[in-house]
Structure formats: C-alpha cells, structure tokens
Motif scaffolding. Structure first.
Motif, PDB file in Angstrom:
ATOM      1  N   ARG A  81       4.959 -19.079  10.228  1.00 32.28           N
ATOM      2  CA  ARG A  81       4.263 -17.957  10.864  1.00 32.28           C
ATOM      3  C   ARG A  81       3.481 -17.197   9.794  1.00 32.28           C
ATOM      4  O   ARG A  81       4.001 -16.931   8.707  1.00 32.28           O
ATOM      5  CB  ARG A  81       5.262 -17.031  11.556  1.00 32.28           C
ATOM      6  CG  ARG A  81       4.629 -16.014  12.482  1.00 32.28           C
ATOM      7  CD  ARG A  81       5.675 -15.258  13.278  1.00 32.28           C
ATOM      8  NE  ARG A  81       6.423 -16.131  14.175  1.00 32.28           N
ATOM      9  CZ  ARG A  81       7.263 -15.671  15.108  1.00 32.28           C
ATOM     10  NH1 ARG A  81       7.440 -14.359  15.254  1.00 32.28           N
ATOM     11  NH2 ARG A  81       7.932 -16.517  15.864  1.00 32.28           N
ATOM     12  N   GLU A  82       2.230 -16.846  10.114  1.00 32.05           N
ATOM     13  CA  GLU A  82       1.377 -16.163   9.156  1.00 32.05           C
ATOM     14  C   GLU A  82       0.704 -14.957   9.798  1.00 32.05           C
ATOM     15  O   GLU A  82       0.454 -14.926  11.007  1.00 32.05           O
ATOM     16  CB  GLU A  82       0.292 -17.107   8.620  1.00 32.05           C
ATOM     17  CG  GLU A  82      -0.663 -17.628   9.673  1.00 32.05           C
ATOM     18  CD  GLU A  82      -1.781 -18.480   9.093  1.00 32.05           C
ATOM     19  OE1 GLU A  82      -1.818 -18.698   7.871  1.00 32.05           O
ATOM     20  OE2 GLU A  82      -2.638 -18.932   9.878  1.00 32.05           O
ATOM     21  N   LEU A  83       0.384 -13.980   8.960  1.00 28.57           N
ATOM     22  CA  LEU A  83      -0.316 -12.798   9.430  1.00 28.57           C
ATOM     23  C   LEU A  83      -1.756 -13.155   9.774  1.00 28.57           C
ATOM     24  O   LEU A  83      -2.438 -13.848   9.014  1.00 28.57           O
ATOM     25  CB  LEU A  83      -0.308 -11.714   8.346  1.00 28.57           C
ATOM     26  CG  LEU A  83      -1.145 -10.482   8.625  1.00 28.57           C
ATOM     27  CD1 LEU A  83      -0.527  -9.657   9.741  1.00 28.57           C
ATOM     28  CD2 LEU A  83      -1.290  -9.629   7.365  1.00 28.57           C
ATOM     29  N   VAL A  84      -2.217 -12.658  10.911  1.00 33.03           N
ATOM     30  CA  VAL A  84      -3.613 -12.818  11.309  1.00 33.03           C
ATOM     31  C   VAL A  84      -4.370 -11.514  11.077  1.00 33.03           C
ATOM     32  O   VAL A  84      -5.396 -11.484  10.410  1.00 33.03           O
ATOM     33  CB  VAL A  84      -3.736 -13.222  12.792  1.00 33.03           C
ATOM     34  CG1 VAL A  84      -5.204 -13.281  13.208  1.00 33.03           C
ATOM     35  CG2 VAL A  84      -3.043 -14.546  13.046  1.00 33.03           C
ATOM     36  N   ALA A  85      -3.842 -10.419  11.626  1.00 33.93           N
ATOM     37  CA  ALA A  85      -4.506  -9.124  11.496  1.00 33.93           C
ATOM     38  C   ALA A  85      -3.502  -8.028  11.772  1.00 33.93           C
ATOM     39  O   ALA A  85      -2.576  -8.204  12.566  1.00 33.93           O
ATOM     40  CB  ALA A  85      -5.682  -9.010  12.463  1.00 33.93           C
ATOM     41  N   ILE A  86      -3.707  -6.893  11.106  1.00 31.79           N
ATOM     42  CA  ILE A  86      -2.810  -5.764  11.307  1.00 31.79           C
ATOM     43  C   ILE A  86      -3.633  -4.485  11.351  1.00 31.79           C
ATOM     44  O   ILE A  86      -4.655  -4.370  10.659  1.00 31.79           O
ATOM     45  CB  ILE A  86      -1.749  -5.704  10.186  1.00 31.79           C
ATOM     46  CG1 ILE A  86      -0.680  -4.660  10.500  1.00 31.79           C
ATOM     47  CG2 ILE A  86      -2.382  -5.431   8.834  1.00 31.79           C
ATOM     48  CD1 ILE A  86       0.541  -4.782   9.614  1.00 31.79           C
ATOM     49  N   ILE A  87      -3.219  -3.553  12.209  1.00 25.80           N
ATOM     50  CA  ILE A  87      -3.908  -2.274  12.324  1.00 25.80           C
ATOM     51  C   ILE A  87      -2.872  -1.162  12.280  1.00 25.80           C
ATOM     52  O   ILE A  87      -2.043  -1.027  13.185  1.00 25.80           O
ATOM     53  CB  ILE A  87      -4.780  -2.226  13.612  1.00 25.80           C
ATOM     54  CG1 ILE A  87      -5.523  -0.897  13.704  1.00 25.80           C
ATOM     55  CG2 ILE A  87      -3.981  -2.530  14.854  1.00 25.80           C
ATOM     56  CD1 ILE A  87      -6.624  -0.902  14.769  1.00 25.80           C
ATOM     57  N   PRO A  88      -2.881  -0.360  11.222  1.00 27.83           N
ATOM     58  CA  PRO A  88      -1.921   0.735  11.101  1.00 27.83           C
ATOM     59  C   PRO A  88      -2.236   1.848  12.099  1.00 27.83           C
ATOM     60  O   PRO A  88      -3.297   1.860  12.708  1.00 27.83           O
ATOM     61  CB  PRO A  88      -2.131   1.226   9.667  1.00 27.83           C
ATOM     62  CG  PRO A  88      -2.907   0.153   8.974  1.00 27.83           C
ATOM     63  CD  PRO A  88      -3.716  -0.502  10.035  1.00 27.83           C
ATOM     64  N   ALA A  89      -1.318   2.785  12.234  1.00 22.89           N
ATOM     65  CA  ALA A  89      -1.567   3.941  13.094  1.00 22.89           C
ATOM     66  C   ALA A  89      -2.756   4.732  12.570  1.00 22.89           C
ATOM     67  O   ALA A  89      -3.513   5.325  13.324  1.00 22.89           O
ATOM     68  CB  ALA A  89      -0.332   4.817  13.174  1.00 22.89           C
ATOM     69  N   GLY A  90      -2.911   4.759  11.284  1.00 26.94           N
ATOM     70  CA  GLY A  90      -4.090   5.369  10.675  1.00 26.94           C
ATOM     71  C   GLY A  90      -4.409   4.602   9.415  1.00 26.94           C
ATOM     72  O   GLY A  90      -3.522   4.238   8.664  1.00 26.94           O
ATOM     73  N   GLY A  91      -5.696   4.323   9.193  1.00 29.19           N
ATOM     74  CA  GLY A  91      -6.013   3.568   8.011  1.00 29.19           C
ATOM     75  C   GLY A  91      -6.731   2.277   8.305  1.00 29.19           C
ATOM     76  O   GLY A  91      -7.110   1.994   9.437  1.00 29.19           O
ATOM     77  N   ARG A  92      -6.919   1.492   7.288  1.00 27.56           N
ATOM     78  CA  ARG A  92      -7.758   0.310   7.395  1.00 27.56           C
ATOM     79  C   ARG A  92      -7.024  -0.860   8.026  1.00 27.56           C
ATOM     80  O   ARG A  92      -5.844  -1.072   7.777  1.00 27.56           O
ATOM     81  CB  ARG A  92      -8.224  -0.119   6.012  1.00 27.56           C
ATOM     82  CG  ARG A  92      -9.282   0.784   5.417  1.00 27.56           C
ATOM     83  CD  ARG A  92      -9.791   0.195   4.118  1.00 27.56           C
ATOM     84  NE  ARG A  92     -10.916   0.937   3.585  1.00 27.56           N
ATOM     85  CZ  ARG A  92     -11.594   0.601   2.506  1.00 27.56           C
ATOM     86  NH1 ARG A  92     -11.244  -0.492   1.843  1.00 27.56           N
ATOM     87  NH2 ARG A  92     -12.605   1.324   2.086  1.00 27.56           N
ATOM     88  N   THR A  93      -7.771  -1.641   8.758  1.00 29.48           N
ATOM     89  CA  THR A  93      -7.262  -2.901   9.271  1.00 29.48           C
ATOM     90  C   THR A  93      -7.241  -3.923   8.136  1.00 29.48           C
ATOM     91  O   THR A  93      -7.930  -3.774   7.122  1.00 29.48           O
ATOM     92  CB  THR A  93      -8.144  -3.425  10.407  1.00 29.48           C
ATOM     93  OG1 THR A  93      -9.501  -3.500   9.945  1.00 29.48           O
ATOM     94  CG2 THR A  93      -8.092  -2.497  11.611  1.00 29.48           C
ATOM     95  N   ASN A  94      -6.435  -4.947   8.328  1.00 30.02           N
ATOM     96  CA  ASN A  94      -6.318  -5.992   7.323  1.00 30.02           C
ATOM     97  C   ASN A  94      -6.324  -7.335   8.039  1.00 30.02           C
ATOM     98  O   ASN A  94      -5.670  -7.479   9.083  1.00 30.02           O
ATOM     99  CB  ASN A  94      -5.027  -5.811   6.527  1.00 30.02           C
ATOM    100  CG  ASN A  94      -4.958  -6.729   5.331  1.00 30.02           C
ATOM    101  OD1 ASN A  94      -5.969  -7.030   4.718  1.00 30.02           O
ATOM    102  ND2 ASN A  94      -3.763  -7.175   5.004  1.00 30.02           N
ATOM    103  N   TYR A  95      -7.060  -8.297   7.470  1.00 31.05           N
ATOM    104  CA  TYR A  95      -7.197  -9.607   8.102  1.00 31.05           C
ATOM    105  C   TYR A  95      -6.857 -10.721   7.123  1.00 31.05           C
ATOM    106  O   TYR A  95      -7.083 -10.593   5.914  1.00 31.05           O
ATOM    107  CB  TYR A  95      -8.642  -9.832   8.580  1.00 31.05           C
ATOM    108  CG  TYR A  95      -9.100  -8.906   9.664  1.00 31.05           C
ATOM    109  CD1 TYR A  95      -9.745  -7.708   9.352  1.00 31.05           C
ATOM    110  CD2 TYR A  95      -8.905  -9.218  11.005  1.00 31.05           C
ATOM    111  CE1 TYR A  95     -10.173  -6.845  10.349  1.00 31.05           C
ATOM    112  CE2 TYR A  95      -9.334  -8.369  12.012  1.00 31.05           C
ATOM    113  CZ  TYR A  95      -9.971  -7.186  11.677  1.00 31.05           C
ATOM    114  OH  TYR A  95     -10.400  -6.333  12.660  1.00 31.05           O
ATOM    115  N   ALA A  96      -6.373 -11.813   7.673  1.00 29.63           N
ATOM    116  CA  ALA A  96      -6.253 -13.029   6.884  1.00 29.63           C
ATOM    117  C   ALA A  96      -7.658 -13.496   6.516  1.00 29.63           C
ATOM    118  O   ALA A  96      -8.597 -13.359   7.313  1.00 29.63           O
ATOM    119  CB  ALA A  96      -5.521 -14.109   7.675  1.00 29.63           C
TER     120      ALA A  96
END
Length: 120
Positions: free
Chosen positions: A45-60
C-alpha cells in the motif's frame, strides 16, 4: 464508532478520468488529515495524496499533475479527481482519515477500498 465509505471506482480506458469520494460518519469531533492510498496487485500500500485540515496537499510523484485531492469539511468528505489514468494506476484505492472522537481519542481510520482499473 466511525466509518469511512468510498465510492466512484470503476473501469476506465487509459487516458480517462474518475472521481473518488469518501464520506466519514459516526462519532466525530474533528477530522485532521484526510487522504488516499492505493495497493496494486502484489504491491505494498502506498500514499497517493493527502490533504491536511490546514496546509499544503502532498502527492506521490507518480500522480503529480494528474490527480487532485480536495475536501469538503462540512460534508466530512474527501475527493480524489483522477485524470490521464494509466494502466499502472490500477489498484484498490483506500480512503484514510485521522479523526478525533468526542471522547478525545485520535486515531487513523480506513475505508473498505474501491477498485480502479485503467485498461483497454
């Protein structure tokens, strides 16, 4: 009890688009980070994308420029818009959310997964 329910997976031709949704429900006081992971056949299993409650999104790196993660806090929902799908994007996609309940307990929750297949 907290539940995450995903929807929107399916079969699409390479180059096509899909939009995944994940709704959180239950004993929820607050939702911190929300995101998407995937697990292809025979892979971890790998991270695709994450979005915090506040702050920058992060993508593979493999999905940057093609996938967009967003959230609607009022609806307790996270989305993953996928464009330019490739055969290598084929996987089961899992929703993940870091949730604090009304007892003050924080933990990560997972959805049941939704299959995405990009194939001609």
């Amino acid at each position: 009890q907290v539940q995450l329910v995903e929807s929107g997976g399916g079969l699409v031709q390479p180059g096509g688009s899909l939009r995944l949704s994940c709704v959180a429900s239950g004993n929820i006081f607050s939702i911190n980070a929300m995101g998407w992971y995937r697990q292809g056949p025979g892979q971890q299993r790998e991270l695709v994308a994450i979005i915090p409650a506040g702050g920058r999104t992060n993508y593979a790196d493999s999905v940057k420029g093609r996938f967009t993660v967003s959230r609607d806090n009022a609806k307790k929902t996270v989305y993953l818009q996928m464009t330019g799908l490739k055969p290598e994007d084929t996987a089961v996609y899992y929703c993940n959310a870091d949730i604090t309940d009304y007892y003050g307990v924080s933990r990560a929750y997972w959805g049941q997964g939704t299959q995405v297949t990009a194939s001609s």
